[in-house]
Motif scaffolding. Structure first.
Motif, short mmCIF file in Angstrom:
data_model
loop_
_atom_site.label_atom_id
_atom_site.label_comp_id
_atom_site.label_asym_id
_atom_site.label_seq_id
_atom_site.Cartn_x
_atom_site.Cartn_y
_atom_site.Cartn_z
N HIS A 27 0.83 -1.20 0.00
CA HIS A 27 0.00 0.00 0.00
C HIS A 27 0.87 1.26 0.00
CE1 HIS A 27 -4.27 1.04 0.62
NE2 HIS A 27 -3.75 2.21 0.88
N PRO A 28 0.54 2.26 -0.81
CA PRO A 28 1.36 3.49 -0.82
C PRO A 28 1.15 4.35 0.43
CG PRO A 28 -0.47 3.71 -2.35
CD PRO A 28 -0.53 2.30 -1.81
N VAL A 29 2.16 5.17 0.71
CA VAL A 29 2.14 6.04 1.90
C VAL A 29 2.54 7.45 1.51
CG1 VAL A 29 3.30 6.53 4.10
CG2 VAL A 29 2.69 4.17 3.52
N LYS A 30 1.80 8.40 2.05
CA LYS A 30 2.28 9.79 2.05
C LYS A 30 2.80 10.05 3.45
CE LYS A 30 -0.67 11.95 -1.45
NZ LYS A 30 -2.09 11.70 -1.68
N LEU A 31 4.07 10.39 3.54
CA LEU A 31 4.72 10.56 4.84
C LEU A 31 4.98 12.04 5.09
CD1 LEU A 31 6.17 9.50 7.36
CD2 LEU A 31 8.14 8.94 5.94
N PHE A 32 4.27 12.58 6.08
CA PHE A 32 4.41 14.00 6.42
C PHE A 32 5.34 14.15 7.62
CE2 PHE A 32 1.22 16.28 3.90
CZ PHE A 32 0.56 15.21 3.32
N SER A 33 6.23 15.13 7.54
CA SER A 33 7.14 15.32 8.67
C SER A 33 7.50 16.79 8.81
CB SER A 33 8.40 14.49 8.47
OG SER A 33 9.30 14.74 9.52
N GLU A 141 16.51 4.36 5.88
CA GLU A 141 17.07 3.75 4.66
C GLU A 141 16.05 2.82 4.01
OE1 GLU A 141 20.24 2.20 6.87
OE2 GLU A 141 21.27 4.14 6.92
N GLN A 142 15.34 2.06 4.85
CA GLN A 142 14.34 1.15 4.29
C GLN A 142 13.18 1.94 3.66
OE1 GLN A 142 14.68 -2.19 4.03
NE2 GLN A 142 16.70 -2.00 4.99
N GLU A 147 10.70 4.53 -1.20
CA GLU A 147 10.53 5.81 -1.90
C GLU A 147 11.08 5.68 -3.32
OE1 GLU A 147 12.76 8.97 -0.10
OE2 GLU A 147 11.52 10.55 -0.97
N ALA A 148 12.24 5.01 -3.44
CA ALA A 148 12.84 4.81 -4.76
C ALA A 148 11.94 3.95 -5.64
CB ALA A 148 14.22 4.17 -4.61
N PHE B 114 20.55 16.18 -0.92
CA PHE B 114 21.42 15.27 -0.18
C PHE B 114 20.72 13.91 -0.01
CE2 PHE B 114 24.54 15.79 3.66
CZ PHE B 114 25.21 14.64 3.29
N PHE B 115 19.46 13.97 0.39
CA PHE B 115 18.69 12.74 0.60
C PHE B 115 18.40 12.04 -0.75
CE2 PHE B 115 17.66 15.50 4.24
CZ PHE B 115 18.15 14.70 5.25
N ASP B 116 18.18 12.84 -1.77
CA ASP B 116 17.96 12.25 -3.10
C ASP B 116 19.20 11.50 -3.58
OD1 ASP B 116 15.40 13.14 -3.16
OD2 ASP B 116 15.82 14.94 -4.33
N ASP B 117 20.36 12.06 -3.28
CA ASP B 117 21.60 11.38 -3.69
C ASP B 117 21.78 10.07 -2.92
OD1 ASP B 117 22.26 13.18 -5.62
OD2 ASP B 117 23.59 14.37 -4.36
N LEU B 118 21.31 10.03 -1.68
CA LEU B 118 21.36 8.77 -0.93
C LEU B 118 20.47 7.72 -1.60
CD1 LEU B 118 21.29 10.04 2.77
CD2 LEU B 118 23.17 8.81 1.67
N LYS B 119 19.35 8.20 -2.14
CA LYS B 119 18.44 7.30 -2.84
C LYS B 119 19.16 6.69 -4.05
CE LYS B 119 14.57 9.44 -3.47
NZ LYS B 119 13.41 10.11 -4.05
#
Lengths: 578, 249
Positions: A27-33, A141-142, A147-148, B114-119
């Motif tokens: 399921h997709p997520v929109k992550l607000f921070s 990282e996960q 996200e990628a 910076f975060f995009d480059d980590l991706k």
């Protein structure tokens, strides 16, 4: 991204773990921070994360972890969720290990564990003394991996302003502020998970980060989400005073053998070791803070009359200290300008954590269908006092278990909420900002914040007295009235930190009122809530969860029973082994 | 001891607005850090000349040098405002935003790239799932210490600010990202995707764009062995090149 995405608000450990679980279920997520997720408050956690893996062959088990968690909570935590958390803890630590967290190791290459408060077992896995940071990074990282893959869309530097509700009272999305542009946008979502952390700034200078504004939970609360146990606020026994904040000196320092002392009759007095022969320096935080307060304030025995006691690791080998506690000793060195490897550290209690939070059921859903709460902003796992190294665990555990029910809930077909509902909520939030922009009073929001924080820290932490609480309640009303008369200095329509802060301040004042009201009502002492006039735990009358609802601009208090189905009540003692 | 502290702060209401400077003077106390000085200005935003103004905006979170948010240029040196102690700084204390990222406002920038480059660098362990799969791979104490030192990178951007090869118009990912690639290639499971990461880092913007100026390692607040990591990655890259060459032929 589609309106199918579940919204997660908050990118600390709980929010990141929930995001991973939801994505894992496809399921997709929109992550607000509020900040880039990698800078969330969870990074400041130092000591470690509990899991009864029994690497040292001490006979530890999840059942013992559970029992110590419940005793530590002074029996106010509902027992089934706490049991679930402790049972799952080994899996969680193994999972983090598989993600690449650089946990410290034994000579054989196994995970290493250290001692912590409220237990005599070595149960706490750790990565140096920056465990929270390392856990956030692993989960970050996960999430970046998802996200990628296109399953996660991040909204960083966004602040949730409110939840969207449909005509049936279900949560159907959020309205959020893009802080750099100051634009409010509404987002539909089939479910919303709040992982917005604790209310640190309510108490001014604490161990918490500046982003722990208490605002998002209060917006949800004002929209009907029920609160539970707000009066239970953890004061950590060992922090260092700074002008800008209090900085935590982790319990792991004592877990690794650090000793607390002061002078009495000209000699070193290791008071914890004397008063609690079984647990010594590792008594739970509520007890440790109360003892230090008594010694320093009531007995005037702080060294040189100062407001501190000593925390001493100078008897421990430098190399061990560097490997296991380097990160926290570095903080002491940088901010105090003294070498903690060879000189005792000056420490004093500071507000650290909220056991209370949004009321949730065992699937982490609040009383509002479709709205979930996890992490420090829920009330679920710690009752009246949290054991050290159980917070990273409860954040990740709640994030882990919320995924499946949230995805299942999100799968149901509901009639679309009309654009007019979205426009109405956005309009209301915009209007609230316009009022702040137009405000032309004589008050400065930051000064009111200081006054609130100092008062809450002084009067509503370790010792609570009804007469004082009544005064605080009245004073909070005054501060609230003054907060309505702020004169804004910055009227720019871009990243207006002052306007944002001014609105959040009103939320914090309401949070403070809630704490004071609940603390005033509870006429007993339990865990972090200590009233000298009612010095004992009173299970006959007060073994119950405080509930707070907001209706017609009033705080309404009620209670519900605690689920004690798994472990019978007993006296809480740390002078002898349980 | 000076009785006051003087600040000279670069102000800019947005990326398209004109920058200007303002000076502030606040009372001196012991143990002042730059961050608390900014908070003090917030409480009474009046310039040194007595002119009411708005408070400067900056990024902040933990105030313990573990989140990386409050990174800025202080007296010409990039560092965190929380650990910048006034007693160790010359006055006036000059504050400027990082220059290599888009400005949000005043001292606050957006380090999203910076975060995009980590991706791009795939710096994660490709786990099979979050369900119970038992313990992770064993790890020696020595390897843990090496990995932990690299893992303390808080994505603050100090190393990027001083890197002559890094900039908004250039593809170079910078030292921090390269060190993260080394971190994940060192993990027993992470190593299974080492070649994928090396492939990404062999492209423009990767390791060959490093000019070996070695500025990065000098400003890293966490003393991460950045140049050592780039060198280690360079050696991995040689191996990868050979493997790639022989697989193709």
């Amino acid at each position: 991204m589609s309106e199918r995405a579940i919204i997660v608000v908050g990118g600390g450990l709980a929010g990141l773990m929930a995001t991973i679980r939801i994505c894992e279920l496809g399921h997709p997520v929109k992550l607000f921070s509020y900040v880039p997720v990698k800078r969330s408050h969870s990074v400041t956690a130092q000591g470690g994360i509990n899991a009864s893996i029994n690497v040292r062959g001490e006979g530890d088990s999840p059942q013992i972890h559970f029992e110590e968690t419940i005793v530590g909570s002074d029996f106010l935590a509902n027992q089934p969720p706490a049991k679930g958390m402790c049972d799952d803890a080994p899996n969680i630590v193994y999972l983090l290990d598989r993600m690449g967290v650089p946990f410290n190791r034994t000579p054989e290459g196994n995970l290493d564990f250290r001692g912590f408060g409220g237990t005599l077992y070595h149960r706490t896995a750790f990565a140096g003394a920056t465990t929270g940071q390392q856990l956030v990074y692993a989960l970050d990282e996960q999430v970046r991996r998802y996200e990628a893959e296109g399953l996660v869309e991040k909204y960083e530097y966004w602040s949730m302003q409110n939840i969207l509700k449909d005509s049936e009272g279900r949560c159907r999305g959020i309205a959020a502020l893009n802080m750099p542009t100051m634009e409010v946008t509404a987002f539909r979502a089939p479910a919303v998970v709040l992982a917005v952390g604790g209310p640190g700034l309510v108490f001014g200078k604490t161990t918490n980060s500046m982003i722990n504004t208490a605002s998002a939970v209060i917006r949800a609360f004002k929209s009907g989400a029920r609160f539970a146990n707000p009066e239970f606020v953890q004061v950590h026994p060992t922090a260092i005073a700074g002008l800008d904040k209090r900085r935590l000196i982790s319990e792991s320092v004592r877990g690794e053998g650090g000793r607390v002392w002061t002078y009495k009759d000209g000699k070193k007095w290791y008071f914890f070791e004397e008063m609690y022969p079984a647990y010594g320096n590792l008594v739970p935080r509520d007890i440790a803070s109360k003892v230090i307060y008594d010694i320093v304030v009531n007995q005037g025995l702080g060294p040189d009359g100062g407001r501190y006691v000593y925390l001493d690791v100078s008897h421990i080998d430098d190399d061990v200290l560097r490997r296991k506690l380097g990160g926290v000793l570095e903080i002491y060195e940088k901010f105090m300008g003294e070498d903690p490897y060879h000189n005792p550290m000056k420490v004093y209690p500071a507000v650290h954590y909220s056991m209370g939070g949004l009321w949730v059921d065992y699937s982490q859903m609040t009383n509002i269908p479709g709205l979930y709460a996890i992490g420090e902003c829920d009330y679920q796992y710690h009752g009246a006092n949290r054991l050290g190294a159980n917070s990273l665990l409860s954040c990740i555990y709640a994030g882990r278990i919320v995924g499946a029910p949230a995805v299942e809930y999100a799968g149901q077909e509901l009639p679309e909420i009309p654009d007019s509902t979205l426009a109405e909520v956005v309009g209301r939030e915009e209007q609230a900002f316009e009022e702040v922009f137009a405000s032309d009073g004589e008050q400065n929001a930051y000064q009111i914040q200081d006054e609130m924080g100092e008062m809450m820290d002084r009067d509503v932490t370790i010792v609570r007295e009804n007469a004082v609480l009544d005064k605080v309640a009245a004073e909070l009303e005054d501060l609230d009235a003054r907060a309505a008369r702020v004169g804004l200095r910055d009227r720019g329509r871009r990243m207006n930190a002052e306007a944002i802060f001014t609105r959040e301040l009103r939320d914090r004042l309401l949070y403070a009122k809630m704490i004071v009201k609940a603390a005033r009502a509870r006429e007993e002492s339990r865990g972090a809530h200590y009233k000298p006039a009612f010095a004992k735990r009173n299970d006959d009358e007060w073994l119950k969860t405080t509930l707070v609802d907001y209706s017609a601009e009033e705080l309404k208090i009620s209670y519900e029973p605690v689920d004690i189905s798994l472990l019978p009540l007993r006296e809480r003692r740390y002078d002898v082994k349980h | 001891m000076p009785k006051t502290v003087v600040f000279r702060i670069k102000r800019q209401a947005g990326p398209d607005e004109r920058p200007y400077w303002e000076e502030f003077e606040i009372p001196y106390q012991e143990r002042l850090n730059v961050l608390f000085c900014l908070q003090t200005i917030q409480r009474n935003p009046v310039t040194r000349l007595g002119k009411p103004t708005s408070a400067p905006v900056w990024d902040q979170s933990c105030l313990e040098e573990v989140c990386g948010a409050c990174t800025m240029i202080i007296n010409g040196v990039v560092r965190q405002a929380c650990t910048a102690l006034v007693d160790e700084l010359e006055q006036p204390i000059v504050l400027e935003p990082l220059t290599k990222f888009p400005l949000i406002k005043d001292l606050m920038v957006d380090r999203k790239r910076f975060f995009d480059d980590l991706k791009k660098s795939k710096t994660w362990v490709a786990i099979d799932g979050t369900h119970a799969l038992g313990a992770g791979p064993g790890c020696s104490q020595e390897l843990q210490q090496i990995r932990y030192a690299l893992a303390r990178c808080m994505t603050c951007g100090c190393c990027l600010e001083v890197c002559p090869q890094y900039g908004p118009e250039r593809p170079f990912v910078g030292a921090a990202v390269l060190a993260q690639v080394r971190l994940f290639n060192l993990h027993p499971t992470g190593a299974m995707q080492a070649d994928e990461r090396l492939e990404e880092m062999s492209k423009p913007g990767g390791i060959t764009d490093c000019g070996n100026a070695q500025n990065c390692v000098r400003v890293c607040p966490k003393e991460i062995p950045l140049t050592e990591s780039i060198a280690a990655l360079g050696r991995q890259m040689v191996g990868y090149g050979l493997r790639k060459f022989f697989t193709k032929s």
